[in-house]
Structure formats: structure tokens, C-alpha cells
Motif scaffolding. Structure first.
Motif, PDB file in Angstrom:
ATOM      1  N   GLY A 128       0.843  -1.190   0.000  1.00 54.19           N
ATOM      2  CA  GLY A 128       0.000   0.000   0.000  1.00 54.19           C
ATOM      3  C   GLY A 128       0.873   1.233   0.000  1.00 54.19           C
ATOM      4  O   GLY A 128       2.002   1.194   0.490  1.00 54.19           O
ATOM      5  N   TRP A 130       0.822   5.329   1.051  1.00 55.89           N
ATOM      6  CA  TRP A 130       0.142   6.384   1.782  1.00 55.89           C
ATOM      7  C   TRP A 130       0.934   7.666   1.626  1.00 55.89           C
ATOM      8  O   TRP A 130       2.150   7.672   1.842  1.00 55.89           O
ATOM      9  N   GLU A 142      -1.707  14.960  -2.517  1.00 58.35           N
ATOM     10  CA  GLU A 142      -3.034  14.664  -3.075  1.00 58.35           C
ATOM     11  C   GLU A 142      -2.930  14.357  -4.569  1.00 58.35           C
ATOM     12  O   GLU A 142      -3.567  13.424  -5.074  1.00 58.35           O
ATOM     13  N   ILE A 145      -1.515  10.846  -5.184  1.00 63.94           N
ATOM     14  CA  ILE A 145      -2.456   9.752  -4.928  1.00 63.94           C
ATOM     15  C   ILE A 145      -3.564   9.703  -5.970  1.00 63.94           C
ATOM     16  O   ILE A 145      -3.960   8.615  -6.423  1.00 63.94           O
ATOM     17  N   ARG A 146      -4.064  10.851  -6.385  1.00 60.30           N
ATOM     18  CA  ARG A 146      -5.110  10.851  -7.417  1.00 60.30           C
ATOM     19  C   ARG A 146      -4.625  10.165  -8.692  1.00 60.30           C
ATOM     20  O   ARG A 146      -5.352   9.409  -9.325  1.00 60.30           O
ATOM     21  N   ALA A 149      -3.627   6.230  -8.000  1.00 65.48           N
ATOM     22  CA  ALA A 149      -4.771   5.340  -7.848  1.00 65.48           C
ATOM     23  C   ALA A 149      -5.281   4.844  -9.195  1.00 65.48           C
ATOM     24  O   ALA A 149      -5.916   3.785  -9.274  1.00 65.48           O
ATOM     25  N   GLY A 154      -4.553   0.347  -3.887  1.00 69.01           N
ATOM     26  CA  GLY A 154      -3.894   0.548  -2.605  1.00 69.01           C
ATOM     27  C   GLY A 154      -3.150   1.856  -2.469  1.00 69.01           C
ATOM     28  O   GLY A 154      -2.193   1.938  -1.694  1.00 69.01           O
ATOM     29  N   HIS A 156      -3.408   5.671  -1.177  1.00 65.37           N
ATOM     30  CA  HIS A 156      -4.280   6.405  -0.262  1.00 65.37           C
ATOM     31  C   HIS A 156      -3.612   7.705   0.191  1.00 65.37           C
ATOM     32  O   HIS A 156      -2.410   7.738   0.439  1.00 65.37           O
ATOM     33  N   ARG A 157      -4.418   8.734   0.363  1.00 72.06           N
ATOM     34  CA  ARG A 157      -3.950   9.945   1.032  1.00 72.06           C
ATOM     35  C   ARG A 157      -4.160   9.780   2.533  1.00 72.06           C
ATOM     36  O   ARG A 157      -5.223   9.322   2.971  1.00 72.06           O
ATOM     37  N   ARG A 165      -6.049   8.990  11.206  1.00 71.51           N
ATOM     38  CA  ARG A 165      -4.672   8.580  10.941  1.00 71.51           C
ATOM     39  C   ARG A 165      -4.325   7.309  11.713  1.00 71.51           C
ATOM     40  O   ARG A 165      -3.637   6.422  11.203  1.00 71.51           O
ATOM     41  N   THR A 168      -5.428   4.212   9.949  1.00 68.52           N
ATOM     42  CA  THR A 168      -4.610   3.786   8.811  1.00 68.52           C
ATOM     43  C   THR A 168      -3.380   2.998   9.261  1.00 68.52           C
ATOM     44  O   THR A 168      -2.822   2.207   8.490  1.00 68.52           O
ATOM     45  N   ASP A 176       4.373  -1.764   3.203  1.00 72.07           N
ATOM     46  CA  ASP A 176       3.763  -0.470   2.882  1.00 72.07           C
ATOM     47  C   ASP A 176       4.817   0.630   2.746  1.00 72.07           C
ATOM     48  O   ASP A 176       5.891   0.567   3.359  1.00 72.07           O
TER      49      ASP A 176
END
Length: 275
Positions: A128, A130, A142, A145-146, A149, A154, A156-157, A165, A168, A176
Motif C-alpha cells: 500500500g 500512503w 493529493e 495519490i489521485r 490510484a 492501494g 491512499h492519502r 490517521r 490507517t 507499505d
């Protein structure tokens, strides 16, 4: 001109050859050359760490850490002077554009092919991903991640609130990767999350500035960007550009054509009917 730069120029002719080599490196890439480790500076100059240390002592500093503190203080004052100049003089958009161009060239030069390849491998192979950032750099996180994805599952922001938090972190582990964007003034919230993630085995990709985030020693991959400000604003342009290079490098490892086609079809299906 900064007093430290002036001092380096004044003592240059009096120095032995090894210390002159260190001064040349410092002046060629000031202040960034002064902000890594003593060994890194010595390696760049082709001398031993004791030679670089003798120069620091000759300049009147008790340690290399004290010398770096003076460099950072001078850099902060330069930032403040730039802000004072901006608010007391007519804005110069031409100069701002030149500053952005210079900073972009430095940022792109910092993202070497081996560094991008290592970063892409981390993001492509992670269980994943993050991402998080500070008050402004969160926009780069951001964006990462946009786009990511669409390339893989997997991604994620990291949410904003401490309880979210914490959730997560429950299942986070060595497979990860956390991508943190951390620039002066470094975010305590980002540091707390990264330390918690690292304690659970997660790896860290850190995008930071030349002054280097306090999280640098935690990073498996460290991308350091020279941030040349355009007036008093923080240059998000550089972070977005490096993020796009990271995404291109990651996409080359994932062959995401089928996933992207599926995403486009789903987005089309969810569009409201035309009125």
C-alpha cells in the motif's frame, strides 16, 4: 552577499590546496553543499573529512554542526529579506519567472534516473502507498495519490484527523510505503505520522528541500529539491514536476493500460445524463 560567502572568499588565498577544494565546492553550490554531511562535502571536494573539518575550524566554528547552523540562519535571513523586498518594492514578475525557471532546473537535476528508478520500484511493489504533506505540500501528496490510484490499487492519502490517521496505521507493515512531502517549516504532524508508520515497519520516500527535513535519516529514498522562491510564495511548481516524473517512472513498471481503460469506462458510467 552573505557574510559566510564573503568570508570564504577572503580566506581562500591563504588556504592549503585541500581546503581550497572544499571552499570551491561550497561556493559553487552554496548553501546546498554545506547542508549534507561532513563526509559528503569532503567527498565532493576529493579530500578527507578532517581536511573539511579544519576549514570549518579556521572559519571560527567549533564544529561542523555549528557551521551548518550558521548557514541555515543566513538562509532564513535571506528568505526574510526577500519577503521584505517584495512588500516594499514593486513586484517584478520577470524576476519571479527567472527564479521559477532556475528552481525548476535545479529540481529536475535533483531527480536523477537512478533516484527515480528506486522511487518507482518502491511505489510499484508496495503493498500500500500512503501520502501526506504539510499545509501546502499536501497538495502535491493529493496529486500523487489521485494519479497513482489510476495506476495501481492501494494508493491512499493520509487523512487529516488523528483518529483517522490512527486507523490507517492499524494494518500498516513492512510491505507499505509512506510518501511524505516535508519542507520548511517542517510539519510536526507529518513527523508524528511518519515515526508511527516507521515503528510498524513501513518504508519512507521523503521529498524535501535542500535544508533537509528532520525525517531525512528515516528515509529509504530521499529526494532533495532546491526551492527557489518566486517572491514570498513557496514554489509548489517544483514539487508537482517531480511528482509527475515519479508517476511516469512508476507507470513504466506497472503496465496500467487495462486499469486506466476500466477507470475511464467507470467514470463515464457515473456521469449524470445530459439534460
Amino acid at each position: 552577499m552573505e557574510p559566510l560567502v564573503t568570508r570564504l572568499g577572503e580566506v581562500y588565498s591563504e588556504l592549503p590546496p585541500g581546503e581550497r577544494a572544499v571552499v570551491r565546492v561550497l561556493l559553487d553550490d552554496y548553501p546546498f553543499a554545506a547542508l549534507g554531511s561532513l563526509r559528503a562535502l569532503a567527498d565532493r571536494a576529493g579530500v578527507s573529512p578532517p581536511t573539511a573539518s579544519r576549514l570549518v575550524g579556521r572559519l571560527g566554528f567549533g564544529s561542523f554542526a555549528e557551521f551548518q547552523g550558521a548557514v541555515r540562519a543566513a538562509a532564513r535571513e535571506q528568505d526574510h529579506s526577500r519577503l521584505r523586498e517584495f512588500v516594499t518594492q514593486r513586484p517584478d514578475t520577470h524576476r519571479a519567472g527567472e527564479d521559477l525557471r532556475t528552481g525548476m532546473e535545479g529540481a529536475l537535476a535533483a531527480a536523477t534516473e537512478p533516484l527515480l528508478a528506486t522511487t518507482a520500484a518502491c511505489l510499484a511493489e508496495a503493498g500500500g502507498v500512503w501520502a501526506l504533506g504539510g499545509p501546502l505540500s499536501e497538495l502535491a501528496a493529493e496529486y500523487l495519490i489521485r494519479q497513482l490510484a489510476g495506476l495501481r490499487a492501494g494508493a491512499h492519502r493520509v487523512p487529516d484527523s488523528p483518529p483517522a490517521r490512527a486507523r490507517t496505521l492499524l494494518d500498516m507493515g513492512p510491505s507499505d510505503v509512506v510518501v511524505a512531502y516535508d519542507f520548511r517549516r517542517y510539519s510536526a504532524d507529518t513527523a508524528r505520522y511518519v515515526h508511527a508508520a516507521r515503528s510498524r515497519g513501513a518504508r519512507l520516500v521523503l521529498v524535501t528541500d535542500a535544508w533537509e527535513s528532520p525525517l531525512a535519516d528515516q528515509a529509504e529514498v530521499l529526494i532533495r529539491l532546491p526551492r527557489e522562491a518566486a517572491g514570498p510564495i513557496a514554489p509548489l511548481t517544483h514539487e508537482i514536476a517531480i511528482t509527475e516524473l515519479i508517476l511516469v517512472a512508476t507507470a513504466s513498471r506497472l503496465a496500467p493500460a487495462s486499469r486506466l481503460a476500466d477507470l475511464d469506462a467507470l467514470a463515464h458510467d457515473l456521469m449524470p445524463p445530459a439534460s
